[in-house]
Scaffold this active site. Structure first.
Site, PDB file in Angstrom:
ATOM      1  N   CYS A  45     -35.297  10.024  -7.316  1.00  0.00           N
ATOM      2  CA  CYS A  45     -35.144   9.613  -8.697  1.00  0.00           C
ATOM      3  C   CYS A  45     -35.704  10.608  -9.519  1.00  0.00           C
ATOM      4  O   CYS A  45     -36.510  11.583  -9.115  1.00  0.00           O
ATOM      5  CB  CYS A  45     -36.043   8.424  -9.001  1.00  0.00           C
ATOM      6  N   HIS A  46     -35.260  10.997 -10.868  1.00  0.00           N
ATOM      7  CA  HIS A  46     -35.557  12.035 -11.838  1.00  0.00           C
ATOM      8  C   HIS A  46     -37.106  11.957 -12.140  1.00  0.00           C
ATOM      9  O   HIS A  46     -37.770  12.881 -12.388  1.00  0.00           O
ATOM     10  CB  HIS A  46     -35.185  11.962 -13.048  1.00  0.00           C
ATOM     11  N   THR A  47     -37.587  10.649 -11.965  1.00  0.00           N
ATOM     12  CA  THR A  47     -39.090  10.550 -12.197  1.00  0.00           C
ATOM     13  C   THR A  47     -40.057  11.375 -10.956  1.00  0.00           C
ATOM     14  O   THR A  47     -41.051  11.881 -11.411  1.00  0.00           O
ATOM     15  CB  THR A  47     -39.461   9.166 -12.152  1.00  0.00           C
ATOM     16  N   HIS A  67     -40.438   6.376  -4.930  1.00  0.00           N
ATOM     17  CA  HIS A  67     -40.670   5.096  -5.409  1.00  0.00           C
ATOM     18  C   HIS A  67     -39.315   4.307  -5.332  1.00  0.00           C
ATOM     19  O   HIS A  67     -39.527   3.243  -6.001  1.00  0.00           O
ATOM     20  CB  HIS A  67     -41.178   5.043  -6.769  1.00  0.00           C
ATOM     21  N   GLU A  68     -38.441   4.587  -4.725  1.00  0.00           N
ATOM     22  CA  GLU A  68     -36.996   3.858  -4.550  1.00  0.00           C
ATOM     23  C   GLU A  68     -36.945   3.894  -3.183  1.00  0.00           C
ATOM     24  O   GLU A  68     -36.029   4.511  -2.647  1.00  0.00           O
ATOM     25  CB  GLU A  68     -35.938   4.667  -5.187  1.00  0.00           C
ATOM     26  N   CYS A  97     -48.857  -9.588 -10.094  1.00  0.00           N
ATOM     27  CA  CYS A  97     -50.077 -10.248  -9.594  1.00  0.00           C
ATOM     28  C   CYS A  97     -50.088 -11.924  -9.836  1.00  0.00           C
ATOM     29  O   CYS A  97     -50.657 -12.284  -8.992  1.00  0.00           O
ATOM     30  CB  CYS A  97     -51.657  -9.763  -9.979  1.00  0.00           C
ATOM     31  N   CYS A 100     -52.846 -11.578 -14.163  1.00  0.00           N
ATOM     32  CA  CYS A 100     -53.133 -11.401 -15.291  1.00  0.00           C
ATOM     33  C   CYS A 100     -52.858 -11.678 -16.645  1.00  0.00           C
ATOM     34  O   CYS A 100     -51.697 -12.312 -16.477  1.00  0.00           O
ATOM     35  CB  CYS A 100     -53.099  -9.537 -15.230  1.00  0.00           C
ATOM     36  N   CYS A 103     -48.911 -10.770 -16.613  1.00  0.00           N
ATOM     37  CA  CYS A 103     -48.029 -11.606 -15.747  1.00  0.00           C
ATOM     38  C   CYS A 103     -48.091 -13.040 -16.265  1.00  0.00           C
ATOM     39  O   CYS A 103     -46.711 -13.351 -16.021  1.00  0.00           O
ATOM     40  CB  CYS A 103     -48.891 -11.520 -14.363  1.00  0.00           C
ATOM     41  N   CYS A 111     -47.600  -5.796 -15.571  1.00  0.00           N
ATOM     42  CA  CYS A 111     -48.640  -6.189 -14.801  1.00  0.00           C
ATOM     43  C   CYS A 111     -49.794  -5.097 -14.882  1.00  0.00           C
ATOM     44  O   CYS A 111     -49.706  -3.913 -14.389  1.00  0.00           O
ATOM     45  CB  CYS A 111     -48.489  -6.621 -13.340  1.00  0.00           C
ATOM     46  N   ARG A 115     -53.181  -1.003 -12.268  1.00  0.00           N
ATOM     47  CA  ARG A 115     -52.905   0.216 -13.315  1.00  0.00           C
ATOM     48  C   ARG A 115     -53.557   1.248 -13.331  1.00  0.00           C
ATOM     49  O   ARG A 115     -53.178   2.535 -13.194  1.00  0.00           O
ATOM     50  CB  ARG A 115     -52.769  -0.176 -14.659  1.00  0.00           C
ATOM     51  N   CYS A 174     -35.819   1.030  -8.331  1.00  0.00           N
ATOM     52  CA  CYS A 174     -36.187   1.750  -9.705  1.00  0.00           C
ATOM     53  C   CYS A 174     -34.798   1.795 -10.771  1.00  0.00           C
ATOM     54  O   CYS A 174     -34.788   0.936 -11.535  1.00  0.00           O
ATOM     55  CB  CYS A 174     -36.719   3.298  -9.658  1.00  0.00           C
ATOM     56  N   ARG A 369     -27.127   9.319  -7.034  1.00  0.00           N
ATOM     57  CA  ARG A 369     -28.182   9.167  -6.137  1.00  0.00           C
ATOM     58  C   ARG A 369     -27.975   9.318  -4.922  1.00  0.00           C
ATOM     59  O   ARG A 369     -26.834   9.353  -4.158  1.00  0.00           O
ATOM     60  CB  ARG A 369     -28.666   7.521  -6.234  1.00  0.00           C
TER      61      ARG A 369
END
EC number: 1.1.1.1
Length: 374
Positions: A45-47, A67-68, A97, A100, A103, A111, A115, A174, A369
């Site tokens: 991904c670009h991130t 993260h994908e 979770c 919190c 959530c 969430c 973090r 993502c 992708r």
């Protein structure tokens, strides 16, 4: 291998701006409320590229990006009750979770439980499960899918249909979820709406898909790369325009084309000037513009306050507003029942050893992708 260290391959980013290096790493067993996953497929991904470039203020090295992804639970730590070895899963960069105040509020999916540690590249207890050549290697976005095995918090895992093809549904971790949700959750596009989507990469195409599913009557794709227009129309764009073809600013052209502006606009690039254009292309009185793209560190957005005083709304979205643990399995089901497209986003498939080529394809604009089989 439960309760034992696993040695496996991972693509390690040793420093910013350098290609990833395929290394043998050690992955420690999961601690309490953690899950160790065998990753089967991951997309780029670009991130990931943004962090690797060094522009990410939270970017720390050495790190295992990604993260994908999608995979199978290998083992679970103490106190994990909702997951077991053998479950088919998608790791989540935004956890859920369920406890919190975020959530518990239906207005957000952000969430905050883990973090702080996630932003530092660490597990919730403040340590890493990865080592390589005697050095600690950091986690990324709570997922680190560029590894044969990864360890994630149990609140960062969506259990999905075991029949789902993992080399496709990994994309729901993502990009597709983000764009689709930006349209149906954040903007809440209505039937008959006129929409403009700025940036026709993977996320922009997913926004177009969301606008179409929501019943938009007109979906205008905007990009400076005309090669992307045909595919955008396959996803539901009714027309596509290139800002470079006009002497006037693109927002003025869109206002002319749509009798006063679009009902909904989406910025899917991460360019603050385009964010302004997307807002100003919205119709007076009710237009809504959603910022989907992630701008570089330190960038700021600007417009004349009059744009907002006269009834336009500026919004932002993260992961398309989906409450992750409960929503991702539903998105997988929507894909399995052919309500949403996923296969059509995959333009390239590569082996793990070719992962740097996936970044090259993305930067060249040749891929939507690329899926890497781990």
């Amino acid at each position: 291998m439960a309760n034992q260290v696993i040695k496996c391959k991972a693509a390690v980013a040793w420093e910013a701006g350098k290609p990833l290096s395929i290394e043998e790493i050690e992955v420690a067993p999961p601690k309490a409320h953690e899950v160790r996953i065998k990753i089967i497929a991951t997309a780029v991904c670009h991130t990931d590229a943004y962090t690797l470039s060094g522009a990410d203020p939270e970017g720390c090295f050495p790190v295992i990006l990604g993260h994908e992804g999608a995979g199978i639970v290998e083992s679970v730590g103490e106190g994990v009750t909702k997951l077991k070895a053998g479950d088919t899963v998608i790791p989540l960069y935004i956890p859920q979770c369920g406890e919190c105040k975020f959530c518990l509020n239906p207005k957000t999916n952000l969430c905050q439980k883990i973090r702080v540690t996630q932003g530092k590249g660490l597990m919730p207890d403040g340590t890493s499960r990865f080592t390589c050549k005697g050095k600690t290697v950091l986690h990324y976005m709570g997922t680190s899918t560029f590894s044969e095995y990864t360890v994630v918090a149990d609140i960062s895992v969506a259990k999905i249909d075991p029949l789902a093809p993992l080399d496709k549904v990994c994309l729901l971790g993502c990009g597709i979820s983000t764009g689709y949700g930006a349209a149906v959750n954040t903007a809440k596009v209505e039937p008959g709406s006129v929409c403009a989507v700025f940036g026709l990469g993977g996320v922009g195409l997913a926004v177009i898909m969301g606008c179409k599913v929501a019943g938009a009557s007109r979906i205008i794709g905007v990009d400076i790369n005309k090669d992307k227009f045909a595919r955008a129309k396959e996803f539901g764009a009714t027309e596509c325009i290139n800002p470079q073809d006009f002497s006037k600013p693109i927002q003025e052209m869109l206002i002319e084309m749509t009798d006063g502006g679009v009902d909904y606009s989406f910025e899917c690039i991460g360019n603050v000037k385009v964010m302004r254009a997307a807002l100003e292309a919205c119709h007076k009185g009710w237009g809504v513009s959603v910022v989907v793209g992630v701008a570089a560190s330190g960038e700021e957005i600007a417009t004349r306050p009059f744009q907002l005083v006269t009834g336009r709304t500026w919004k932002g979205t993260a992961f398309g507003g989906w409450k992750s643990v409960e929503s991702v399995p539903k998105l997988v089901s929507e894909y399995m029942s052919k309500k949403i497209k996923v296969d059509e986003f995959v333009t390239h498939n590569l082996s793990f050893d070719e992962i740097n080529k996936a970044f090259e394809l993305m930067h060249s604009g040749k891929s939507i992708r690329t899926v890497v089989k781990i």
